[in-house]
Motif scaffolding. Structure first.
Motif, short mmCIF file in Angstrom:
data_model
loop_
_atom_site.label_atom_id
_atom_site.label_comp_id
_atom_site.label_asym_id
_atom_site.label_seq_id
_atom_site.Cartn_x
_atom_site.Cartn_y
_atom_site.Cartn_z
N LEU A 246 1.55 7.49 4.27
CA LEU A 246 1.82 8.12 5.54
C LEU A 246 2.65 7.40 6.31
CD1 LEU A 246 0.89 10.83 7.10
CD2 LEU A 246 -0.93 9.57 8.01
N TYR A 247 3.60 7.89 7.06
CA TYR A 247 4.47 7.14 7.78
C TYR A 247 4.30 7.46 9.22
CZ TYR A 247 7.30 7.14 3.47
OH TYR A 247 7.35 6.62 2.29
N TRP A 248 4.46 6.35 9.95
CA TRP A 248 4.40 6.28 11.42
C TRP A 248 5.29 7.33 11.82
CZ3 TRP A 248 0.28 4.21 14.07
CH2 TRP A 248 -0.32 3.20 13.42
N HIS A 249 5.31 7.76 13.17
CA HIS A 249 6.28 8.24 13.94
C HIS A 249 7.12 7.29 14.41
CE1 HIS A 249 4.42 12.40 13.70
NE2 HIS A 249 3.11 11.84 14.17
N ASP B 264 9.86 -1.43 16.40
CA ASP B 264 9.65 -2.96 15.75
C ASP B 264 8.49 -3.40 15.09
OD1 ASP B 264 8.72 -3.11 18.39
OD2 ASP B 264 9.13 -5.22 18.37
N LYS B 265 7.57 -2.59 15.41
CA LYS B 265 5.96 -2.74 14.83
C LYS B 265 5.75 -2.19 13.74
CE LYS B 265 3.20 -3.88 19.07
NZ LYS B 265 3.51 -5.58 18.91
N LEU C 173 9.61 -1.29 4.89
CA LEU C 173 9.34 -2.74 4.05
C LEU C 173 10.80 -2.80 3.23
CD1 LEU C 173 5.67 -2.79 2.71
CD2 LEU C 173 6.94 -4.17 4.27
N LYS C 174 11.01 -3.93 3.07
CA LYS C 174 12.45 -4.14 2.21
C LYS C 174 11.85 -4.44 0.56
CE LYS C 174 15.02 -5.04 5.59
NZ LYS C 174 14.75 -4.00 6.59
N LYS D 233 1.90 -6.83 -0.22
CA LYS D 233 1.31 -7.27 1.00
C LYS D 233 0.30 -6.19 1.39
CE LYS D 233 4.92 -9.66 3.46
NZ LYS D 233 5.65 -9.34 4.84
N VAL D 234 -0.91 -6.75 1.93
CA VAL D 234 -2.05 -5.56 2.20
C VAL D 234 -1.68 -5.38 3.81
CG1 VAL D 234 -4.54 -5.15 2.82
CG2 VAL D 234 -3.66 -6.67 0.62
N LEU D 235 -1.33 -4.06 3.85
CA LEU D 235 -1.06 -3.62 5.23
C LEU D 235 -2.10 -3.50 6.35
CD1 LEU D 235 1.66 -0.75 4.25
CD2 LEU D 235 2.03 -3.28 4.89
N PRO D 236 -1.86 -3.93 7.57
CA PRO D 236 -3.14 -3.62 8.44
C PRO D 236 -3.45 -1.96 8.60
CG PRO D 236 -1.15 -4.03 9.57
CD PRO D 236 -0.87 -4.05 8.17
N THR D 237 -4.83 -1.75 8.88
CA THR D 237 -5.05 -0.39 9.16
C THR D 237 -4.50 0.11 10.53
OG1 THR D 237 -7.18 -1.22 10.33
CG2 THR D 237 -7.37 -0.80 7.74
#
Length: 180
Positions: free
Chosen positions: A5-8, A158-159, A163-164, A172-176
């Motif tokens: 799921l992508y951030w807005h 910027d947050k 990912l490249k 990498k384990v992404l933060p919740t």
């Protein structure tokens, strides 16, 4: 974490204008023509024989709480595809529909009790989960989903950068979402 799921995002800077990059990585680029911001579309979902709980599930999925938005279409990781769905509910009287040769949908009044059906669905789910919460949105996983769907309170671009390829390889384990 198993769900994609992508951030807005703001939607700025999504156009790749480096012709050399495009030629070098042709299979990674798709030409798109997004709709203009603020565009309005109308559609219909027709249903038959849904219980109050089933209709509530449909409305729950479409009618998000204030400030939240869905993600549809292409280029979601770049900030495109954020949409707000504002459902209206019309339930026809089947008996009248079959008795009247000229029955039309414009004779059916909009139902203002959508929340009644959504509550029926929520109660059903919370009971099945043996949950003490008063709303599905209070369940931890749903709180995280709500954070991801929050359009009005979305984090700055910027947050939530995309990912490249090299970073994908590092796994990498992404933060919740509640940590962003």
């Amino acid at each position: 974490r198993g769900y994609k799921l992508y951030w807005h995002r703001s939607g700025d800077g999504w156009i790749e204008d480096n012709k050399e990059n495009i030629e070098k990585h042709k299979s990674q680029y798709t030409r798109i023509t997004p709709v203009k911001e603020g565009s309005v579309f109308k559609g219909r979902i027709r249903f038959e024989n849904l219980s109050d709980v089933e209709l509530g599930a449909l409305l729950f999925a479409l009618d998000l709480p204030e400030g939240l938005a869905h993600k549809l279409g292409m280029a979601k990781p770049l900030g495109l595809g954020s949409v707000r769905i504002t459902p209206k509910l019309y339930i026809s009287d089947r008996k009248k529909r079959y008795e009247d040769l000229f029955f039309e949908w414009d004779k059916v009044e909009e139902r203002k009790d959508k929340d009644t059906f959504k509550k029926a669905f929520e109660s059903y789910i919370l009971k099945k989960l043996n949950s003490k919460e008063k709303s599905i949105w209070e369940i931890h996983r749903m709180k995280l989903l709500k954070r991801m769907l929050d359009f009005d309170g979305k984090p700055s671009d910027d947050k939530t950068e995309y990912l490249k390829l090299e970073e994908f390889r590092e796994r990498k384990v992404l933060p919740t979402p509640d940590k962003v």
